[in-house]
Design an enzyme around this catalytic site. Structure first.
Site, short mmCIF file in Angstrom:
data_model
loop_
_atom_site.label_atom_id
_atom_site.label_comp_id
_atom_site.label_asym_id
_atom_site.label_seq_id
_atom_site.Cartn_x
_atom_site.Cartn_y
_atom_site.Cartn_z
N LYS A 72 -5.76 34.44 -6.78
CA LYS A 72 -6.83 34.79 -7.72
C LYS A 72 -6.40 36.05 -8.45
O LYS A 72 -5.63 36.85 -7.91
CB LYS A 72 -8.13 35.09 -6.95
CG LYS A 72 -9.37 34.97 -7.80
CD LYS A 72 -9.87 33.55 -7.80
CE LYS A 72 -11.00 33.32 -8.76
NZ LYS A 72 -11.59 31.98 -8.54
N ASP A 112 -11.81 31.67 -14.92
CA ASP A 112 -12.92 31.92 -14.00
C ASP A 112 -13.97 32.62 -14.87
O ASP A 112 -13.92 32.48 -16.11
CB ASP A 112 -12.46 32.77 -12.80
CG ASP A 112 -13.45 32.76 -11.64
OD1 ASP A 112 -13.50 31.77 -10.89
OD2 ASP A 112 -14.22 33.74 -11.49
N1 GLU Z 1 -11.79 29.58 -11.08
C1 GLU Z 1 -11.91 28.25 -10.59
C2 GLU Z 1 -12.18 28.27 -9.11
O1 GLU Z 1 -12.84 29.16 -8.62
C3 GLU Z 1 -10.75 27.35 -11.02
C4 GLU Z 1 -9.39 27.79 -10.61
C5 GLU Z 1 -8.25 26.95 -11.21
O2 GLU Z 1 -8.52 26.03 -11.95
O3 GLU Z 1 -7.11 27.27 -10.89
O4 GLU Z 1 -11.79 27.40 -8.35
#
Ligand code: GLU
Length: 391
Positions: A72, A112
């Site tokens: 993340k 996100d």
């Molecule tokens: N931010 C999204 C999540 O919390 C998607 C992450 C992504 O597509 O890599 O899973």
């Protein structure tokens, strides 16, 4: 985490003044694939928040059954009220540093909160300028340069598909149910659309200042027009629709009755007190589109009253699952149709629910789908790590 990268992000605002933000990438676990997870741009972002999000992401990603590790990232930058040019300059500066640490087989960021198609476009352009054309380095790209159909819809649709399976396994469905959704971003928007399609009436959406109650059901087209096209506040939605009223404060203080809660805003939005109110309001099912929207007290209340509870790492995995499908399409240099991606998404969400359900049953935990999802995901990651040896 296997690694945490923290860096300075200097950029020039519209007045010619230098601004400095802090950027991060938490590369948490690569036991089953390249680090994968979104970037969050929001003033509350700090290393601790990104660590919890990255930790959740590992387990969520392995539950999809696709070969993606967990990570993340983000920055304490606030895109709200910024011009396109300011957002572009920030994204370019952010990527100038981040590109040293990512790659299609190493770490693949996505969106996100505060990071959507516009930001991914600017980030991708800068990556390409500094490195080379390599569509697989970011997901959530606009369609014209390697994005996947259904990616914008995937988290919201996936949430509703997961919840539908959970309801079905307990002899219920969305048809005729009243649903409260929090949030008004892309997760909330597409949860509204899909739940409505399945016969539910969604009466609310919310933003950081307040919430809408629309007694005729949220109008998806107007919602998208206000939030995406105009980048405006929900007060504009209420002003344009006779059946809708805008209230200040959290939607979880609303006192009317409804059947299903789909929190799609942010972490810790439902505390113990709000959870008790949900029970008193007759809510039977809480399923999470946001990452960890229920705090521990809230989860204890759901358990005590035996609510059907879809935990975020299972229920909202549709977004990252379609990100992994975007990576597959980029590697194949192909684009799948909407139907192809949507069918794969539905299968993935059904499989995740079945994994959580059978694991809970195997451990004699009844319908504790949180425990089921946690145990199944943990076993997978732990076994992969052990099989690769300790260094
Ligand atoms: N931010 C999204 C999540 O919390 C998607 C992450 C992504 O597509 O890599 O899973």
């Amino acid at each position: 985490p296997e690694r945490i990268i923290s860096f300075r992000v200097p950029w020039v605002d519209r007045n010619g003044k230098v601004q400095v933000n802090r950027g991060y990438r938490v590369q948490f676990n690569s036991a089953v694939g390249p680090y994968k997870g979104g970037l969050r741009f929001h003033p509350t972002v700090n290393q601790g928040i990104l660590k919890f999000l990255g930790f959740e992401q590992i387990f969520k990603n392995v539950l999809t059954g696709l070969p993606i590790g967990g990570g993340k990232g983000g920055a304490d930058f606030d895109p709200k009220g910024k011009t396109d040019a300011e957002v572009m300059r920030f994204c370019q500066s952010f990527m100038t540093e981040l590109q040293k640490y990512i790659g299609p087989s190493l770490d693949v960021p996505a969106g996100d909160i505060g990071v959507g198609g516009r930001e991914i476009g600017y980030l991708y352009g800068q990556y390409k300028r500094l490195r080379q054309f390599d569509a697989g380095v970011l997901t959530g790209k606009p369609l014209r340069f390697g994005g996947s159909l259904i990616r914008p819809e995937a988290t919201g649709y996936g949430l509703v598909y997961y919840t539908q399976e959970m309801l079905k396994a307990n002899g219920e469905s969305f048809d005729g149910k009243t649903v409260v959704v929090s949030g008004a971003g892309n997760v909330a928007q597409y949860a509204v659309q899909k739940a409505t399609e399945l016969g539910a009436k969604v009466i609310s959406v919310s933003d950081s200042n307040g919430y809408i109650i629309d007694k005729d059901g949220i109008d998806f087209d107007l919602l998208v027009d206000v939030k995406v096209k105009r980048r405006a506040r929900l007060t504009e939605y209420a002003a344009e629709r006779a059946s809708a009223t805008y209230y200040e404060g959290s939607v979880w203080t609303y006192e009317g009755s409804f059947d299903i809660a789909l929190p799609c805003a942010t972490q810790n939005e439902i505390n113990g007190e709000a959870a008790k109110r949900l029970v008193a309001q007759g809510v039977r099912c809480v399923s999470e589109g946001a990452n960890m929207p229920s705090n521990l007290d809230a989860i204890a209340v759901y358990k005590e009253h035996n609510l059907l509870y879809g935990p975020a790492k299972a229920a909202n995995a549709g977004g990252v699952a379609v990100s992994a499908l975007e990576m597959s399409q980029n590697s194949l240099r192909l684009s799948w149709t909407r139907e192809e991606v949507d069918n794969r998404l539905q299968n993935i969400m059904t499989n995740i629910f079945n994994t959580a359900k059978t694991t809970a049953e195997n451990y004699d935990l009844g319908n504790d789908y949180l425990a089921g999802a946690n145990i199944a995901a943990f076993e997978n990651i732990a076994n992969a790590m052990i099989a690769q040896g300790i260094v």
